[in-house]
Design an enzyme around this catalytic site. Structure first.
Site, mmCIF file in Angstrom:
data_model
loop_
_atom_site.group_PDB
_atom_site.id
_atom_site.type_symbol
_atom_site.label_atom_id
_atom_site.label_comp_id
_atom_site.label_asym_id
_atom_site.label_seq_id
_atom_site.Cartn_x
_atom_site.Cartn_y
_atom_site.Cartn_z
ATOM 1 N N LYS A 202 0.857 -1.190 0.000
ATOM 2 C CA LYS A 202 0.000 0.000 0.000
ATOM 3 C C LYS A 202 0.889 1.234 0.000
ATOM 4 C CE LYS A 202 -3.562 2.448 2.592
ATOM 5 N NZ LYS A 202 -4.586 2.376 3.648
ATOM 6 N N LYS A 256 -2.203 -1.432 -3.806
ATOM 7 C CA LYS A 256 -3.070 -0.265 -3.716
ATOM 8 C C LYS A 256 -2.237 1.013 -3.760
ATOM 9 C CE LYS A 256 -6.108 1.851 -0.397
ATOM 10 N NZ LYS A 256 -6.495 1.913 0.979
#
Ligand code: PBG
Length: 331
Positions: A202, A256
């Site tokens: 992330k 992400k």
């Protein structure tokens, strides 16, 4: 290695593009509603169940509204829904204890959905930001986001979510050691079959802006999340994080944001061959939706953008377009 084509005219690539039937027959990668996870925003703050300005077409839902969304997902063939709570600001503290309240909004919504639509998989978010007066995903002391103390809080939160009936826990906090700590706590508590979809890679991204509006975290957050989320300039680190999280007990991993990080998706899937997901985040949704609403792009970009994740190797995608995409896929 692809077979080298014979010279023209023995090879004419256009032969297999001539009709829809031929194109369908040789299509390499497909997208189906079964590949989608639908993130929704839930609230019980009076009046907050309203459209999110920076995400046109997305509204925060009441718990009843979330149940109706789960019913809609089920009827469209979308297997999973992911809950993000918009917490009453009066419940946000620096100790974040609302995060592991068995009766908090997310846990109540999970119970309501599992009771009404048991066939839908409910995914929950494990991070402290919706409950943190300081807006960070972990506990903060003297301006520093603490790691090990945050992990203890996140484990409590994960256990409460498992207790409420969550099928998939989604730790999005990026603290070190949280997957192992959650996995052993889940085993010890008898929650042996609760899956963990780790937000393994992330990145600290400006594409999360609209999400922070949706969950009401924008105002609280001071500074940025760069001491725990990844530097967008790194790629080998993503592989090391995925390896680490799998080793600690993650069942699935996530990259992400999505579209700007398809190179990472492809590398992760190629290197590990595990269930791999990408999150087409709020800013990606806002870009595409904003352009569609202005008539600058056609809604065909929805399926094209999602197919790109499948082509990069992702097994599935978290996307705010999930119901629109499922409808488009069903014709
Ligand atoms: C926070 C969290 C974020 C998102 C999911 N969980 C935002 C952040 O890290 O600040 C972003 C999702 C999106 O932008 O759609 N734990």
């Amino acid at each position: 290695m692809p077979h080298l084509p014979a010279a023209f005219p023995a090879t004419r690539f256009r032969r297999l593009r001539r009709t829809g039937a031929l194109r369908d027959l040789v299509q390499e990668v497909r997208l189906s509603p079964a590949d989608l996870i639908w993130p929704i925003f839930v609230t019980d703050v009076p009046g907050a169940d309203a459209p999110v300005a920076s995400m046109p077409g997305v509204s925060r839902l009441t718990v009843d509204g979330a149940v109706r969304a789960a019913e809609q997902a089920a009827s469209l063939g979308i297997p999973a829904i992911c809950l993000f709570p918009y917490t009453d600001p009066s419940l946000k503290t620096e100790t974040c204890q609302e995060a592991w309240n068995p009766e908090n909004l997310s846990n109540r919504a999970t119970r309501a959905i599992k009771a009404a639509v048991p066939g839908i998989a409910v995914m929950t978010d494990v991070a402290l930001d919706p409950y943190n007066a300081l807006g960070h995903d972990g506990l903060v002391r003297d301006g520093v986001v603490l790691n090990d103390e945050s992990v203890e809080a996140l484990v409590r939160m994960a256990l409460a979510q498992a207790e409420a009936g969550a099928d998939i826990l989604g730790p999005s906090d990026m603290m070190d050691g949280r997957i192992g700590a959650m996995r052993s706590a889940l085993e010890a508590a008898g929650h042996r079959d609760v899956a963990i979809l780790s937000y393994a890679a992330k990145y600290a991204s400006a594409f999360y802006g609209p999400f922070r509006d949706a969950v009401g975290a924008s105002g609280a957050l001071k500074g940025d999340k760069k001491t725990y989320q990844m530097n967008p300039g790194n790629r080998d680190e993503a592989l090391r994080l995925v390896a680490r999280d799998l080793d600690e007990g993650a069942d699935m991993v996530m990259i992400k944001p999505g579209m700007p990080y398809l190179d990472i998706c492809a590398r992760v899937k190629d290197a590990f061959g595990v269930p791999t997901f990408a999150y087409q985040v709020s800013g990606e949704y806002a870009m595409l939706k904003g352009a569609m609403l202005n008539g600058w792009l056609k809604d065909e970009v929805i399926l094209e953008s999602l197919l790109a994740f499948r082509r990069a190797g992702c097994d599935g995608i978290l996307t705010y377009f999930a119901p629109d995409a499922a409808r488009l896929l069903r014709g």
